[in-house]
Structures are given as structure tokens and as C-alpha cells.
Design a protein around this motif. Structure first.
Motif, PDB file in Angstrom:
ATOM      1  N   VAL A 114      32.805  28.567  38.781  1.00 53.54           N
ATOM      2  CA  VAL A 114      33.337  30.011  39.861  1.00 53.54           C
ATOM      3  C   VAL A 114      34.475  30.442  38.911  1.00 53.54           C
ATOM      4  N   PRO A 150      40.868  33.807  39.415  1.00 52.52           N
ATOM      5  CA  PRO A 150      41.925  35.095  39.242  1.00 52.52           C
ATOM      6  C   PRO A 150      43.036  33.795  39.715  1.00 52.52           C
ATOM      7  N   GLY A 151      44.039  33.750  39.011  1.00 49.69           N
ATOM      8  CA  GLY A 151      46.069  33.715  38.539  1.00 49.69           C
ATOM      9  C   GLY A 151      45.927  32.034  38.417  1.00 49.69           C
ATOM     10  N   GLU A 164      36.238  29.333  49.485  1.00 51.86           N
ATOM     11  CA  GLU A 164      35.566  28.072  49.139  1.00 51.86           C
ATOM     12  C   GLU A 164      34.999  27.684  48.010  1.00 51.86           C
ATOM     13  N   GLY A 173      36.208  28.212  44.961  1.00 53.09           N
ATOM     14  CA  GLY A 173      37.425  28.083  43.863  1.00 53.09           C
ATOM     15  C   GLY A 173      37.466  26.841  44.997  1.00 53.09           C
ATOM     16  N   LEU A 206      37.619  23.726  42.093  1.00 53.83           N
ATOM     17  CA  LEU A 206      38.880  22.551  41.430  1.00 53.83           C
ATOM     18  C   LEU A 206      38.816  21.039  42.452  1.00 53.83           C
ATOM     19  N   ILE A 236      46.393  19.919  46.909  1.00 55.28           N
ATOM     20  CA  ILE A 236      46.823  20.758  45.104  1.00 55.28           C
ATOM     21  C   ILE A 236      46.478  21.626  45.055  1.00 55.28           C
ATOM     22  N   LEU A 247      47.720  25.388  44.703  1.00 58.47           N
ATOM     23  CA  LEU A 247      47.235  25.824  43.243  1.00 58.47           C
ATOM     24  C   LEU A 247      46.953  27.340  43.898  1.00 58.47           C
ATOM     25  N   LEU A 248      45.438  27.475  44.152  1.00 56.02           N
ATOM     26  CA  LEU A 248      44.902  29.283  45.391  1.00 56.02           C
ATOM     27  C   LEU A 248      45.560  29.776  45.374  1.00 56.02           C
ATOM     28  N   ALA A 304      48.253  31.461  42.921  1.00 55.39           N
ATOM     29  CA  ALA A 304      47.003  32.605  42.170  1.00 55.39           C
ATOM     30  C   ALA A 304      47.097  33.619  43.395  1.00 55.39           C
ATOM     31  N   ALA A 348      49.816  36.143  43.043  1.00 48.27           N
ATOM     32  CA  ALA A 348      50.114  35.786  40.904  1.00 48.27           C
ATOM     33  C   ALA A 348      50.249  37.517  41.215  1.00 48.27           C
TER      34      ALA A 348
END
Lengths: 251, 426
Positions: free
Chosen positions: A90, A93-94, B372, B374, B378, B387, B391-392, B395, B398
Motif C-alpha cells: 500500500v 503518502p505523507g 482502510e 493504509g 500499518l 498510533i 500517523l495517517l 500524513a 502533510a
């Protein structure tokens, strides 16, 4: 290491049975391969084992070192030593690749009650492991998988595996989208991790990956079941004759 | 044309409660601004650009009170860096809390004390008045007329350290009107930082004139006090080859309306306007941004990200207007929201109005939940759900945060966001 007993799984959204009683035992230190045609349930098996949403276990169990993992959260399974190398890694981004790796390594250590890795130690280890996979500093800095080629994504999966040092690795069609050189690089990465106690379940369509990652046991999966189990020669048989004969034989 | 009765009544009531300051040199500009308010009337719910944000508490005679929030669990924003600090308490300049207003390349005076012969005479209220067309901004005109304090900042060179405007809120019912004027002269370059809650109700205007080849950088943090209400306007005019960059982080706030009105009047100018906001519950945040391209080969960039949960509302109204002679314009506009649950909403109105034929303009607007795939990726690597979501989320914003050039400030902003995310989990 991994014991799957009569595992039955259907899709949550539709009433469709995908796995119809899978039995499989991977011993410590062994490499098992699962081969099978499209739609046989191979990827579903990998997702169910790693805890992806959207599947309902309707029967059976899966034990990692004797512990039932099907009730665990995905992160708990990871901390327990399970690793899935994704067929389609996956893009995030970021989130920088390094941040991602360090967060993952330390989250797992914390979950196991181990000390977190210092940033200097982490940097040293990650650079060393990245180098052997031909992953440069630039790739480590970039957001996770964003703008990576197919080969880079797969190498990044193996780097994660190397950093996390799991006990049970599932490789879901790690060869898909790779040319011969890229496949060799990935296979070398995997082979470097083979050793005492670490087991692998290699899911693939084709025999060619198994030329590089030599399996101890080969299973053929079709229609939600393991229909045949044998040695490495079984992979060659599939390569020469296709799946049709085996499936017919079973029927 | 007569105003609708409701609007007339509300405007009359508000104006009756205010008195025009003596103002000295600024008096003519204030009188002209008052005339503008009287002609336009204060914003009402039926106005085109107030459809998504209720203006009533911003225009009411009495400011709704807002409890003072004493933050004890977080270090003061920008507190660690070398800067020239200027403090306002409930909208009043505090010499006692401020640094000595002297810095090479910079002259600073108080609006309420500036002498009669003043450079700001040509600027005070001028950019605000220009910004009233084609969309009216009556709260800004009200500000020009009635502002009681503010700074007149003249930048004549490259200023070595940032100017930090720090707003403190000490009175539950304070109602502050501040007006700053910034003139960056040719070759000048300055960074202005703003932080703090200011007042129970805060009406602020900042007019910024950036001369040829000059640079203006602005980073603002609004928060964390939830009950305050703020209506802010930035009016900017950009000369040839000038740069204008502004970024705002808003954390909490029952009502915030940030307008930014920029006009690119010189060729090869660059402006970036960015914002990120984090809101919970009855949070309401509105970014209304209007950029006019009136010169050749200019670049404008708008990046707005909103993180909303528990019924929070985010609004984005953004327009790029490209005038007939503004060829080779490069315009980019993105507004996105991350909805952390089904109760929150994001209302976006992106607009492009282009009269030149050789331009590249794009705009996009999206609303969505946490990715989902992403999240699973993780978690499959052992990162716990909370967490991974944080993070997302970091992001997600960002792209906006990266508009801040100073990496140290970027980090500070990410820490504020992480702290907000941490607090919501109790």
C-alpha cells in the motif's frame, strides 16, 4: 509453527464461501509453498491469517506457536511474529518510509515488553539491511511505497521483513510484477532470512519463484481447499501440466 | 439600494455600540470604511459567502463570552525560537510583556500612537477597500473603521529573526478589534508568526503590501481555546517577483472564519496560502480565500486540509480569478477533509474564473475517511490502531504543513497536531 485446522471463511459482504476447510501445518524452519489457480482462495488465506477486515471465519482455527491468532488484532498478530508480504504493497503518502519502519519495529518491541531501538542503532541496522536489498537512502526517505516501481515495492516488503524479524512469514505472490533480476534480488533477500526456527508460506501462481526460494513442501490449492501436498517435484508437475489435471483428479 | 430590513437593523445596532476612534491621520480612512459598512451592511445568513457559516455571533452587539483557557500541559508555541515578541492582551498592546520594538530592517509602531505624518496613510484601509470587490467583506471594513490597536510594520531589509505577535486572552468577555499594516519594501523579507487566543471575540485585519522582489512569510497558530470566536482577514498585494506565503494551523474553536484576499499585481509573483485545522464537536472552521491574478506568469497555490470529528464542520470557499491579461498563470487549489466519523461535515465551494487563454489552473476537493488499506498495512506491521490512525492523520495534513519552509516550525506544528490527537483519546 503455524497450524491451520479445517479453516472455513466467507466474505462478510456477500454470502460466499471462499475457504472450505483448509488444513495446513508449517513446521519451524520450513518453507511451504501454496500454488493454485486464480480464485482458489490463496490470497484470502493470507489476509485472514493477518487479520484483514471483510472476512468471516465460519469454522476451524489457526494457531501460531499454539496460540489462536484469529481472535487477535492485526497488530497483535504482527507482534506475535506473523508477517505478510503484500501482493500489492500500500502507498501511504505523507508517512516517510523510515518513520514507518521505526514506528513498526518499536511498536512490536513494546508489545513484546522489549526495549525500543535507539535511533542511532535503528539507522545503522536499516542502512545495512537496505544495502543488501539495493534500497538506497533516497527510497528510505520517500513516503511509504509512493512512486516506487513494482520491484521497489517488493524489495521494500522484504526490508520490512528483515527489520521486523518475524517467525512466520507469508509471501503473497511476491513474484507478481517482477522481472527475473528483481525476482532474484527478492529471493536472495528471503533466503538470507531462512534459518533456524523461521518458517515461510510462499503463495504463488508460478513455479519460477520456487526455483529461487526452494520449498520443503508444496501444496496445491483449488476451490478453497488444499487438494494435494507433495515435495518440490509437485511444483514442476504443475509447471508442465497445469492445474486442470490435478483438479480433475480431485473431483 | 436600501439594505434588507433585518440587515439594516442588525448593522445599526452594532454600529451604535461602537465609537469611531479619533485616529489622527487614519481618521479619513476610518470614515470611508464606516461608509462602506453602512452601504454594505454587516453579513447576514442570506449572503452568498455566508451560506455555510452563521455570522450572527460575529456581528452581535455583545460578544458571546468565552472562558479563558489556561494551557499548562503544552509548551508555548514558537516559544523556543529566537524572535521579536510583541504581546497583545485582550486586544491591547502590552509594552511590559513585549520585547523592545527594535530590529534591524524593521520599524514598528502602534496604530494607536503613530504620529500624524505617516507612511501607512496610503495603505491603511486601502487593501481592505480593494478587497471588497467582487465579494463584500463587511467585517473587514468594520475593523478598519473601529480598530483600537494594531501594529504598523515597515520592512526595509531582510529581517534576521521572525516577528512574533502573541495574543493573550484574560477577560471572558473581551471583544477585540486589531488592525495591522505591513509594508515590505523592495528587497525586504520578513517572517511574521502569530499565536494565541486573543479575546472572546476577535476581529483582525492584516494588510500586507509586498513590493517588487520582496518576501512575506506568515505562520499562524490558532487554538486551543475552544470557546472563542474569530473573524480574520488578510489582504495582500504582490509586486513583481515577490513572494507571499501564509500557513495557518487551527486547533479547536467554536467559530473561526479566516479570509485571505490576495492580488498578484506584478509579473512573476508567487503566493501560497495553506491551512490545516483540527476540530471536534461544535467546532466550526471556515477558510474563505480569494486570489486574483492580474499579472503575467504568476503562481498561486492553495492547500487546505481539515480533520473533523464528533460532528465538527469545516468550510472552504476558494476562488482563483484570472484577469484577461494574466497569461501564463499557474494556479493550484486543493481542499480536503478527513472525516473521522459519520457526523462531521465538510462544505466546499471551489471556484475558478478565468479570462486569459494561456493558463494552467487546477482545483480539487475531497472528503473521506481514514484509508482502510493504509490502516491495515500499518497494523499488519505491528503499529497499534490508534498510533496508525494518528500517523495517517498527520500524513493527511502533510501537504499543507509542508508549505511552511522552516522545518523546525513544521515539526512544532506536527507536535501540536499529535497532542490534539492524543487529547481526544482522553
Amino acid at each position: 509453527m503455524l497450524e491451520i485446522k479445517n479453516l472455513q471463511v466467507k466474505l462478510e459482504e456477500e454470502d460466499k464461501q471462499i475457504l472450505k476447510g483448509v488444513d495446513l501445518t508449517v513446521e519451524p524452519g520450513k518453507v511451504h509453498a501454496i500454488m493454485g489457480p486464480n480464485g482458489s482462495g490463496k490470497s484470502t488465506l493470507s489476509y485472514v491469517l493477518s487479520g484483514k477486515d471483510g472476512y468471516e471465519v465460519t469454522g476451524g482455527e489457526a494457531l501460531l506457536e499454539g496460540q489462536d491468532i484469529l481472535e487477535m488484532e492485526p497488530e497483535e498478530r504482527a507482534a506475535a511474529g506473523l508477517f505478510l508480504a503484500f501482493q500489492y504493497p500500500v502507498e501511504i503518502p505523507g508517512v516517510g518510509n523510515m518513520t514507518f519502519l521505526r514506528t513498526a519495529v518499536n511498536a512490536q518491541r513494546k508489545a513484546r515488553g522489549e526495549e525500543e531501538m535507539s535511533s542511532t542503532e535503528f539507522l545503522k541496522v536499516v542502512r545495512e539491511k537496505a544495502k543488501s536489498l539495493k534500497i538506497d537512502a533516497e527510497m528510505l526517505k520517500r513516503p511509504v511505497n509512493v512512486g516506487f516501481s513494482g520491484g521497489e515495492k517488493k524489495r521494500n516488503e522484504i526490508l520490512q521483513m528483515a527489520m521486523l524479524e518475524p517467525k512466520m512469514c507469508i509471501l503473497d505472490e511476491t513474484d507478481s510484477g517482477l522481472d527475473v533480476d528483481a525476482m532474484k534480488l527478492v529471493a536472495d533477500g528471503v533466503n538470507a532470512l531462512r534459518g533456524e526456527g523461521r518458517s515461510f508460506l510462499v503463495i504463488t501462481h508460478y513455479q519460477r519463484l520456487l526455483d529461487h526460494i526452494k520449498p520443503d513442501v508444496v501444496h496445491i490449492m483449488a476451490n478453497g481447499r488444499i487438494i494435494k501436498t507433495g515435495g518440490p517435484e509437485l511444483a514442476l508437475e504443475v509447471e508442465n501440466n497445469g492445474y486442470a489435471d490435478l483438479i480433475e483428479e480431485e473431483a | 439600494m436600501a439594505l434588507p430590513q433585518v440587515k439594516q437593523t442588525a448593522t445599526d445596532a452594532r454600529l451604535a455600540a461602537l465609537s469611531l476612534p479619533e485616529g489622527g491621520w487614519s481618521r479619513p480612512a476610518r470614515e470611508a470604511a464606516l461608509a462602506r459598512v453602512q452601504a454594505m451592511g454587516l453579513p447576514g445568513a442570506r449572503d452568498e459567502y455566508w451560506k455555510y457559516t452563521r455570522p450572527d455571533t460575529l456581528t452581535a452587539v455583545e460578544a458571546p463570552s468565552a472562558a479563558v483557557l489556561n494551557v499548562t500541559d503544552e509548551a508555548p508555541v514558537f516559544g523556543e525560537r529566537d524572535r521579536l515578541k510583541v504581546v497583545f492582551v485582550d486586544g491591547v498592546f502590552s509594552a511590559e510583556d513585549s520585547d523592545d520594538l527594535a530590529l534591524e530592517g524593521l520599524t514598528i509602531e502602534r496604530l494607536s500612537e503613530a504620529s500624524d505624518i505617516h507612511w501607512a496613510k496610503d495603505l491603511y484601509g486601502t487593501l481592505e477597500a480593494n478587497g471588497q470587490s467582487p465579494v463584500e467583506r463587511p467585517l473587514a471594513a468594520l475593523n478598519t473603521a473601529f480598530a483600537t490597536d494594531g501594529l504598523l510594520i515597515r520592512v526595509t531589509g531582510k529581517v534576521a529573526k521572525p516577528l512574533h505577535l502573541l495574543y493573550r486572552h484574560e477577560d471572558d468577555s473581551s471583544d477585540a478589534i486589531l488592525h495591522h499594516v505591513v509594508k515590505v519594501e523592495e528587497g525586504g523579507d520578513v517572517t511574521v508568526l502569530e499565536s494565541g487566543p486573543a479575546a472572546a471575540r476577535f476581529n483582525k485585519v492584516m494588510e500586507v503590501d509586498v513590493a517588487d522582489g520582496a518576501g512575506f512569510h506568515h505562520i499562524r497558530v490558532q487554538g486551543r481555546d475552544h470557546e472563542r470566536r474569530a473573524a480574520t482577514h488578510i489582504f495582500g498585494r504582490l509586486g513583481t517577483e515577490s513572494t507571499f506565503k501564509t500557513f495557518t494551523l487551527t486547533v479547536n474553536g467554536v467559530l473561526t472564519r479566516n479570509e485571505c484576499v490576495l492580488e498578484l499585481t506584478g509579473d512573476d509573483a508567487v503566493c501560497h496560502v495553506a491551512g490545516a485545522c483540527m476540530g471536534d464537536g461544535d467546532f466550526h472552521h471556515d477558510d474563505t480565500v480569494f486570489i486574483t491574478h492580474d499579472a503575467v506568469n504568476c503562481e498561486s497555490r492553495k492547500v487546505f486540509k481539515k480533520v473533523l470529528r464528533n460532528g465538527a464542520t469545516g468550510v472552504f470557499q476558494g476562488k482563483i480569478l484570472v484577469k484577461p491579461d494574466a497569461q501564463k498563470t499557474d494556479g493550484y487549489q486543493i481542499s480536503q477533509s478527513l472525516l473521522l466519523d459519520d457526523d462531521s461535515q465538510f462544505l466546499a465551494k471551489p471556484e475558478l474564473e478565468i479570462y486569459a487563454d494561456d493558463v494552467a489552473c487546477s482545483h480539487g476537493s475531497t472528503s473521506g475517511a481514514i484509508d482502510e488499506d493504509g490502516l491495515f498495512y500499518l497494523r499488519a506491521r505491528g503499529v497499534p490502531r490508534g498510533i496508525a490512525e494518528d500517523l495517517l492523520t498527520i500524513a493527511f495534513i502533510a501537504e499543507a504543513v509542508q508549505e511552511v519552509e522552516d522545518e523546525g516550525i513544521q515539526e512544532e506544528i506536527n507536535e501540536l497536531v499529535a497532542a490534539w490527537l492524543g487529547r481526544r483519546r482522553g
